[in-house]
Enzyme design. Structure first.
Site, mmCIF file in Angstrom:
data_model
loop_
_atom_site.group_PDB
_atom_site.id
_atom_site.type_symbol
_atom_site.label_atom_id
_atom_site.label_comp_id
_atom_site.label_asym_id
_atom_site.label_seq_id
_atom_site.Cartn_x
_atom_site.Cartn_y
_atom_site.Cartn_z
ATOM 1 C CB SER A 142 4.376 16.781 -17.182
ATOM 2 O OG SER A 142 5.479 16.058 -16.305
ATOM 3 C CE1 TYR A 157 2.279 11.690 -17.890
ATOM 4 C CE2 TYR A 157 4.384 12.680 -17.361
ATOM 5 C CZ TYR A 157 3.080 12.757 -17.277
ATOM 6 O OH TYR A 157 2.542 13.563 -16.218
HETATM 7 P P1 NAP Z 1 -5.005 11.123 -11.193
HETATM 8 O O1 NAP Z 1 -5.339 11.615 -10.123
HETATM 9 O O2 NAP Z 1 -4.744 9.884 -11.666
HETATM 10 O O3 NAP Z 1 -6.142 12.011 -12.649
HETATM 11 C C1 NAP Z 1 -5.921 11.592 -13.734
HETATM 12 C C2 NAP Z 1 -7.421 11.894 -14.214
HETATM 13 O O4 NAP Z 1 -7.543 11.649 -15.618
HETATM 14 C C3 NAP Z 1 -8.264 11.163 -13.465
HETATM 15 O O5 NAP Z 1 -9.576 12.008 -13.216
HETATM 16 C C4 NAP Z 1 -8.740 10.157 -14.506
HETATM 17 O O6 NAP Z 1 -10.084 9.833 -14.500
HETATM 18 C C5 NAP Z 1 -8.642 10.827 -15.941
HETATM 19 N N1 NAP Z 1 -8.320 10.287 -16.909
HETATM 20 C C6 NAP Z 1 -7.297 9.417 -17.290
HETATM 21 N N2 NAP Z 1 -7.597 8.664 -18.594
HETATM 22 C C7 NAP Z 1 -8.489 9.203 -19.091
HETATM 23 C C8 NAP Z 1 -9.365 8.900 -20.086
HETATM 24 N N3 NAP Z 1 -8.964 8.012 -21.188
HETATM 25 N N4 NAP Z 1 -10.443 9.568 -20.391
HETATM 26 C C9 NAP Z 1 -10.914 10.294 -19.427
HETATM 27 N N5 NAP Z 1 -10.444 10.423 -18.404
HETATM 28 C C10 NAP Z 1 -9.139 10.006 -18.156
HETATM 29 O O7 NAP Z 1 -3.598 12.062 -11.737
HETATM 30 P P2 NAP Z 1 -3.222 13.523 -11.614
HETATM 31 O O8 NAP Z 1 -1.747 13.341 -11.079
HETATM 32 O O9 NAP Z 1 -4.103 14.369 -10.995
HETATM 33 O O10 NAP Z 1 -3.074 13.793 -13.165
HETATM 34 C C11 NAP Z 1 -3.678 14.789 -13.966
HETATM 35 C C12 NAP Z 1 -2.700 15.363 -14.845
HETATM 36 O O11 NAP Z 1 -1.602 15.990 -14.266
HETATM 37 C C13 NAP Z 1 -2.569 14.506 -15.948
HETATM 38 O O12 NAP Z 1 -2.479 15.062 -17.190
HETATM 39 C C14 NAP Z 1 -0.889 13.971 -15.387
HETATM 40 O O13 NAP Z 1 -0.256 13.563 -16.481
HETATM 41 C C15 NAP Z 1 -0.432 15.574 -15.113
HETATM 42 N N6 NAP Z 1 0.728 15.832 -14.118
HETATM 43 C C16 NAP Z 1 0.731 14.994 -13.005
HETATM 44 C C17 NAP Z 1 1.632 14.944 -12.359
HETATM 45 C C18 NAP Z 1 1.975 14.287 -10.789
HETATM 46 O O14 NAP Z 1 3.186 14.165 -10.459
HETATM 47 N N7 NAP Z 1 0.817 13.734 -10.344
HETATM 48 C C19 NAP Z 1 2.789 15.784 -12.680
HETATM 49 C C20 NAP Z 1 2.822 16.331 -13.851
HETATM 50 C C21 NAP Z 1 1.698 16.118 -14.405
HETATM 51 P P3 NAP Z 1 -10.768 8.487 -14.742
HETATM 52 O O15 NAP Z 1 -9.955 7.474 -14.150
HETATM 53 O O16 NAP Z 1 -12.215 8.513 -13.833
HETATM 54 O O17 NAP Z 1 -11.170 8.451 -16.228
#
Ligand code: NAP
Length: 252
Positions: A142, A157
């Site tokens: 991130s 985080y």
């Molecule tokens: P999201 O839609 O909430 O997706 C998170 C994903 O991680 C979901 O598919 C969730 O699936 C899975 N997950 C969470 N905990 C888990 C666990 N213990 N075991 C297996 N799967 C798990 O959010 P997103 O923004 O797409 O996040 C994806 C990645 O991008 C993350 O690493 C996040 O930190 C990173 N990121 C996001 C942003 C942002 O602004 N959105 C910015 C920088 C980085 P289940 O709930 O089905 O398990």
């Protein structure tokens, strides 16, 4: 067809960036193994891919479990005859609080889901990639792991996401001679469920922090992951690749 017939694991594939990546990789010819905890969501994404003549299988589980990382690799080997790459993308934000007020259980959860999971994933994936003689691993870090950007309460985080950059660089150095590339992708604020989707005030706050005055959509981040997994990034390894609408160069 940037990933034609490549066998790729995508975790966090049940929503947001991971779901967008799974759909994009499959459209680019990849055979995808989808992971996350929620089976119904995984089944829905896999169904969309298979109905569009792509190939997708899924296995639900928790990325904190070592056995789950191994099981995803086994599934790729069984269904798609090998493993060519992985987008280790599952993650959680956790409790947002100043470190002095943060509970140890939140710290442990965030480090386990975001960072230890990447260690477990790489341990499971490297032997399979070595068999192919090449491969690409991408971790979703991130912008917060590089430059806080004015986001309060993100200590656990940020530490987990900075740790992913270090882990990617160590793995890159350990396995360059095996033909395995390992990079970290650093998205800026992205409109997803954990990125504040459904909360207009939160989206507005985060959008305004970016010099581009908007957040990314999940597909924009998936496209960067596609680049890192494809041969187009063949001379990149150990790179923290920032895709953040200018957040990390923000002056105010
Ligand atoms: P999201 O839609 O909430 O997706 C998170 C994903 O991680 C979901 O598919 C969730 O699936 C899975 N997950 C969470 N905990 C888990 C666990 N213990 N075991 C297996 N799967 C798990 O959010 P997103 O923004 O797409 O996040 C994806 C990645 O991008 C993350 O690493 C996040 O930190 C990173 N990121 C996001 C942003 C942002 O602004 N959105 C910015 C920088 C980085 P289940 O709930 O089905 O398990």
């Amino acid at each position: 067809m940037e990933l034609k017939n490549r066998s790729i694991i995508v975790t966090g594939a049940s929503s947001g960036i991971g779901a967008a990546a799974a759909l994009l990789f499959a459209a680019e010819g990849a055979h995808v193994v989808l992971g996350a905890r929620r089976p119904a969501e995984l089944e829905s994404i896999a169904g969309q891919i298979n109905r569009s003549n792509g190939r997708a299988v899924y296995l639900s589980g928790d990325v904190k479990d070592e056995g789950y990382a191994d099981a995803l690799v086994d599934l790729a080997m069984r269904e798609f005859d090998g493993l060519d790459g992985a987008f280790n993308n599952a993650g959680m934000v956790g409790e947002m609080a100043p470190v002095a007020d943060m509970g140890i259980s939140n710290w442990n959860d965030v480090i386990a889901v975001n960072l230890t999971s990447a260690f477990l994933a790489a341990k499971a994936q490297i032997p399979a990639l070595k068999k192919q003689g090449k491969g690409s691993i991408v971790f979703t870090s991130s912008f917060v792991g590089f430059s806080n950007g004015g986001m309060p309460g993100m200590g656990a985080y940020a530490a987990s996401k900075a740790g992913l950059i270090g882990l990617a660089q160590s793995l890159a150095s350990d396995h360059a001679a095996d033909g395995i590339r390992v990079n970290a992708l650093l998205p800026g604020g992205t409109i997803t469920p954990s990125g504040g989707e459904g909360d207009p005030a939160a989206l507005d706050f985060v959008a305004k922090l970016h010099p581009m005055k908007r957040m990314a959509n999940a597909k924009e981040i998936a496209q960067a992951a596609l680049f890192l997994l494809s041969d187009r990034s063949s001379f990149m390894t150990g790179s923290p690749m920032i895709v953040d609408g200018g957040m990390s160069v923000r002056l105010t």
